[in-house]
Write a protein that holds these residues in place. Structure first.
Motif, mmCIF file in Angstrom:
data_model
loop_
_atom_site.group_PDB
_atom_site.id
_atom_site.type_symbol
_atom_site.label_atom_id
_atom_site.label_comp_id
_atom_site.label_asym_id
_atom_site.label_seq_id
_atom_site.Cartn_x
_atom_site.Cartn_y
_atom_site.Cartn_z
ATOM 1 N N LEU A 1 0.981 -1.292 0.234
ATOM 2 C CA LEU A 1 0.079 -0.058 0.045
ATOM 3 C C LEU A 1 0.878 1.156 -0.046
ATOM 4 N N ILE A 2 1.908 1.173 0.772
ATOM 5 C CA ILE A 2 3.194 2.395 0.800
ATOM 6 C C ILE A 2 3.603 2.453 -0.588
ATOM 7 N N GLY A 3 3.908 1.367 -0.891
ATOM 8 C CA GLY A 3 4.477 1.407 -2.329
ATOM 9 C C GLY A 3 3.600 1.799 -3.586
ATOM 10 N N SER A 4 2.377 1.592 -3.463
ATOM 11 C CA SER A 4 1.365 1.825 -4.435
ATOM 12 C C SER A 4 1.114 3.538 -4.258
ATOM 13 N N LEU A 5 0.953 3.649 -3.256
ATOM 14 C CA LEU A 5 0.669 5.301 -3.097
ATOM 15 C C LEU A 5 1.755 6.133 -3.654
ATOM 16 N N ARG B 1 -10.100 1.844 7.864
ATOM 17 C CA ARG B 1 -8.918 1.301 6.979
ATOM 18 C C ARG B 1 -7.622 1.831 7.581
ATOM 19 N N THR B 2 -7.129 1.128 8.195
ATOM 20 C CA THR B 2 -5.933 1.227 9.223
ATOM 21 C C THR B 2 -4.691 1.208 8.156
ATOM 22 N N LYS B 3 -4.541 0.026 7.459
ATOM 23 C CA LYS B 3 -3.461 0.023 6.873
ATOM 24 C C LYS B 3 -3.191 1.011 5.765
ATOM 25 N N GLN B 4 -4.557 1.327 5.202
ATOM 26 C CA GLN B 4 -4.198 2.413 3.892
ATOM 27 C C GLN B 4 -3.862 3.851 4.606
ATOM 28 N N ALA B 5 -4.567 4.215 5.991
ATOM 29 C CA ALA B 5 -4.087 5.344 6.642
ATOM 30 C C ALA B 5 -3.056 5.414 7.116
ATOM 31 N N TYR B 6 -2.273 3.993 7.559
ATOM 32 C CA TYR B 6 -0.789 4.144 7.632
ATOM 33 C C TYR B 6 0.382 4.405 6.603
ATOM 34 N N ALA B 7 -0.285 4.000 5.420
ATOM 35 C CA ALA B 7 0.542 4.360 4.285
ATOM 36 C C ALA B 7 0.623 5.928 3.832
ATOM 37 N N VAL B 8 -0.499 6.279 4.082
ATOM 38 C CA VAL B 8 -0.546 8.101 4.302
ATOM 39 C C VAL B 8 0.259 8.512 5.248
ATOM 40 N N GLN B 9 0.153 8.107 6.389
ATOM 41 C CA GLN B 9 0.984 8.458 7.540
ATOM 42 C C GLN B 9 2.488 8.412 7.331
#
Length: 180
Positions: free
Chosen positions: A81-85, A129-137
């Motif tokens: 998710l981090i990589g995607s964003l 959506r914790t994992k997505q929020a984590y990527a944003v963080q």
């Protein structure tokens, strides 16, 4: 956007406030000075911040780094998710990596992206959506760290964080290449 004490994607955030509110240190450190001639934000790498805000951001950066290092070893989905964003944003700025994309941003791009991260992070957090929020963080922390390079501790932390994010971009791009 980035909640104080927010931990990685596996963290129990049920007892956290309803909003994914930006930590005061992150907010204090993210302020760009304003150009008096045209009223636009000036992108700099040397923001003079009160020592308390700088120390709070140092602690926040260290926490995000530790969480991401642990997450990278345990949670492929969060890394993807981090990589995607980061890949989407890198592509938007026609850059091969997240760190290069950050360096290519104007002050207006920076401000727009930080506001987007705050809005997106709040919405993702509220939706559970914790994992997505984590990527944003992770990306928001990296973005703000880029404005604090005059502080050697933050600059070193930014380098480590960006290396992890850039690695997730490379892995995500490899994954995309295999699919096509």
């Amino acid at each position: 956007m980035i909640g104080q004490g927010f931990r990685g994607p596996g963290a129990d955030i049920g007892d956290r406030p309803e909003t994914f509110a930006m930590a005061q240190a992150l907010e204090n450190c993210s302020k760009n000075p304003i150009d008096p001639e045209d009223g636009t934000a000036i992108m700099t790498t040397d923001h003079a911040q009160p020592p308390r805000a700088r120390e709070q951001f140092r602690q926040h950066l260290a926490t995000v780094l530790a969480d991401l290092q642990e997450t990278a070893a345990q949670d492929g989905e969060a890394v993807a998710l981090i990589g995607s964003l980061a890949t989407q944003l890198s592509d938007k700025f026609r850059q091969a990596s997240w760190s290069r994309a950050k360096d290519a941003m104007s002050a207006d791009n920076y401000d727009e992206l930080l506001q987007s991260f705050e809005k997106q992070g709040n919405a993702l957090h509220q939706a559970g959506r914790t994992k997505q929020a984590y990527a944003v963080q992770a990306l928001a922390t990296s973005l703000v760290a880029g404005t604090q390079r005059a502080d050697t501790v933050i600059a070193q932390g930014e380098g480590l964080l960006d290396a992890l994010i850039d690695r997730s971009v490379a892995l995500y791009r490899q994954h995309l290449a295999k699919r096509h």
